[in-house]
Scaffold this motif. Structure first.
Motif, PDB file in Angstrom:
ATOM      1  N   ALA A 246       0.819  -1.214   0.000  1.00 55.41           N
ATOM      2  CA  ALA A 246       0.000   0.000   0.000  1.00 55.41           C
ATOM      3  C   ALA A 246       0.853   1.264   0.000  1.00 55.41           C
ATOM      4  O   ALA A 246       0.364   2.350  -0.334  1.00 55.41           O
ATOM      5  N   GLU A 247       2.146   1.108   0.341  1.00 53.86           N
ATOM      6  CA  GLU A 247       3.057   2.250   0.388  1.00 53.86           C
ATOM      7  C   GLU A 247       3.927   2.336  -0.865  1.00 53.86           C
ATOM      8  O   GLU A 247       4.769   3.239  -0.966  1.00 53.86           O
ATOM      9  N   TRP A 248       3.732   1.430  -1.818  1.00 53.27           N
ATOM     10  CA  TRP A 248       4.547   1.460  -3.037  1.00 53.27           C
ATOM     11  C   TRP A 248       3.860   2.350  -4.072  1.00 53.27           C
ATOM     12  O   TRP A 248       2.858   1.966  -4.666  1.00 53.27           O
ATOM     13  N   PRO A 253      -3.903   9.607  -0.794  1.00 51.15           N
ATOM     14  CA  PRO A 253      -3.185  10.182   0.343  1.00 51.15           C
ATOM     15  C   PRO A 253      -3.141   9.225   1.524  1.00 51.15           C
ATOM     16  O   PRO A 253      -3.924   8.267   1.598  1.00 51.15           O
ATOM     17  N   PRO A 254      -2.207   9.472   2.454  1.00 46.07           N
ATOM     18  CA  PRO A 254      -2.019   8.547   3.589  1.00 46.07           C
ATOM     19  C   PRO A 254      -3.290   8.227   4.352  1.00 46.07           C
ATOM     20  O   PRO A 254      -3.488   7.066   4.769  1.00 46.07           O
ATOM     21  N   SER A 259      -4.307   0.393   7.099  1.00 41.31           N
ATOM     22  CA  SER A 259      -3.220   0.232   8.061  1.00 41.31           C
ATOM     23  C   SER A 259      -2.282  -0.853   7.568  1.00 41.31           C
ATOM     24  O   SER A 259      -2.671  -1.748   6.814  1.00 41.31           O
ATOM     25  N   LEU A 260      -1.030  -0.780   7.987  1.00 40.42           N
ATOM     26  CA  LEU A 260      -0.061  -1.795   7.579  1.00 40.42           C
ATOM     27  C   LEU A 260      -0.455  -3.166   8.120  1.00 40.42           C
ATOM     28  O   LEU A 260      -0.189  -4.189   7.488  1.00 40.42           O
ATOM     29  N   ALA A 261      -1.099  -3.199   9.274  1.00 39.28           N
ATOM     30  CA  ALA A 261      -1.539  -4.475   9.847  1.00 39.28           C
ATOM     31  C   ALA A 261      -2.575  -5.147   8.954  1.00 39.28           C
ATOM     32  O   ALA A 261      -2.657  -6.373   8.893  1.00 39.28           O
ATOM     33  N   ASP A 262      -3.384  -4.350   8.259  1.00 36.55           N
ATOM     34  CA  ASP A 262      -4.432  -4.900   7.402  1.00 36.55           C
ATOM     35  C   ASP A 262      -3.948  -5.231   6.001  1.00 36.55           C
ATOM     36  O   ASP A 262      -4.695  -5.793   5.203  1.00 36.55           O
TER      37      ASP A 262
END
Length: 273
Positions: A246-248, A253-254, A259-262
């Motif tokens: 999701a961060e690539w 927008p953020p 969440s990174l956990a999801d």
């Protein structure tokens, strides 16, 4: 003698990761056993459906980057999965109509739907191989591969959510390295892999307790960042490097990202020098 149909190989009593992934994405090409497995995993790790969607979105962004910014016109997509929206050839050919794609999967359900992967733009070409990542030599020797791709020119090797289905005994790093060895300088690797690095400890512990009890079958092997990074040894990582999918190169927008956990799955794209 009648040639067996691919559908004859489909076992509706055994879970298939491609069909379960299709279920998580909201598809219809799955059976009760796949839905039951998908629901069992989601009960322990509710983020898994988000993970599946974000992984699929990464595929689209990565292929677009490779076609638009890296100028790649040849793609070798292994572990293709059941066709969905924005398949590799659709994204690549929307950028460059002459893009050529070879899909590879060993799931008979994917083979049944392979015609959807072969609807190429007339300027380009697509092909489908019934083969397994664990047998790279067979893939590399296949006449269809060589009829479709010119291995003297750069190729993007796409391995999205497939290497985590290989155990350490299956030697996934070795197989990926062998495939990359067969590709010329200027080729690329796009790869995603499930990790528990961002999942809360209590969820991970419950997950492994379910595996140990036999109530839930483990067919995916999570690997940490260091193990994931090994796939890219000797390659030049494109920005932003190794990150959760999701961060690539996100397009939202953020505050709109999960969440990174999801969405605890790593992704990266890198060039072979």
């Amino acid at each position: 003698m009648t040639t067996p149909s691919p559908s004859d190989r489909i076992d509706t009593s055994v879970v298939h990761p491609a069909r379960r992934y299709n279920y998580w994405l909201g598809g219809k090409d799955n059976f009760a056993v796949d839905r039951e497995s998908g629901d069992q995993i989601a009960a322990v790790y509710p983020g898994v459906r988000t993970l599946a969607r974000e992984n699929r979105a990464f595929l689209g962004r990565a292929v677009r980057f490779l076609a638009e910014e890296a100028g790649i016109r040849q793609f070798l997509d292994i572990g293709t999965g059941i066709p969905s929206a924005d398949n590799t050839h659709e994204v690549a050919q929307s950028v460059a109509a002459d893009s050529r794609v070879v899909y590879v999967d060993n799931d008979p359900m994917v083979l049944v739907h392979a015609r959807a992967l072969l609807t190429s733009n007339p300027a380009g070409v697509t092909a489908y191989l019934d083969a397994d990542l664990r047998d790279p030599e067979r893939i590399l020797a296949d006449p269809q591969l060589h009829a479709t791709l010119d291995l003297s020119r750069p190729v993007a090797l796409v391995l999205v959510a497939v290497t985590h289905f290989l155990t350490d005994d299956d030697r996934p790093h070795e197989h990926v390295a062998r495939l990359l060895d067969a590709l010329p300088s200027g080729s690329w690797l796009a790869l995603t892999h499930f990790t528990t690095d961002y999942i809360p400890t209590e969820i991970v512990e419950r997950m492994y307790a379910e595996f140990a009890s036999g109530r839930m079958k483990q067919d995916a092997v999570p690997r940490d960042r260091a193990e994931f990074a090994r796939f890219f040894t000797g390659l030049e990582l494109a920005e932003p490097g190794i990150v959760p999918v999701a961060e690539w190169r996100p397009q939202v927008p953020p505050e709109q990202r999960p969440s990174l956990a999801d969405a605890s799955i790593y992704g990266a794209v890198a060039r072979k020098p």
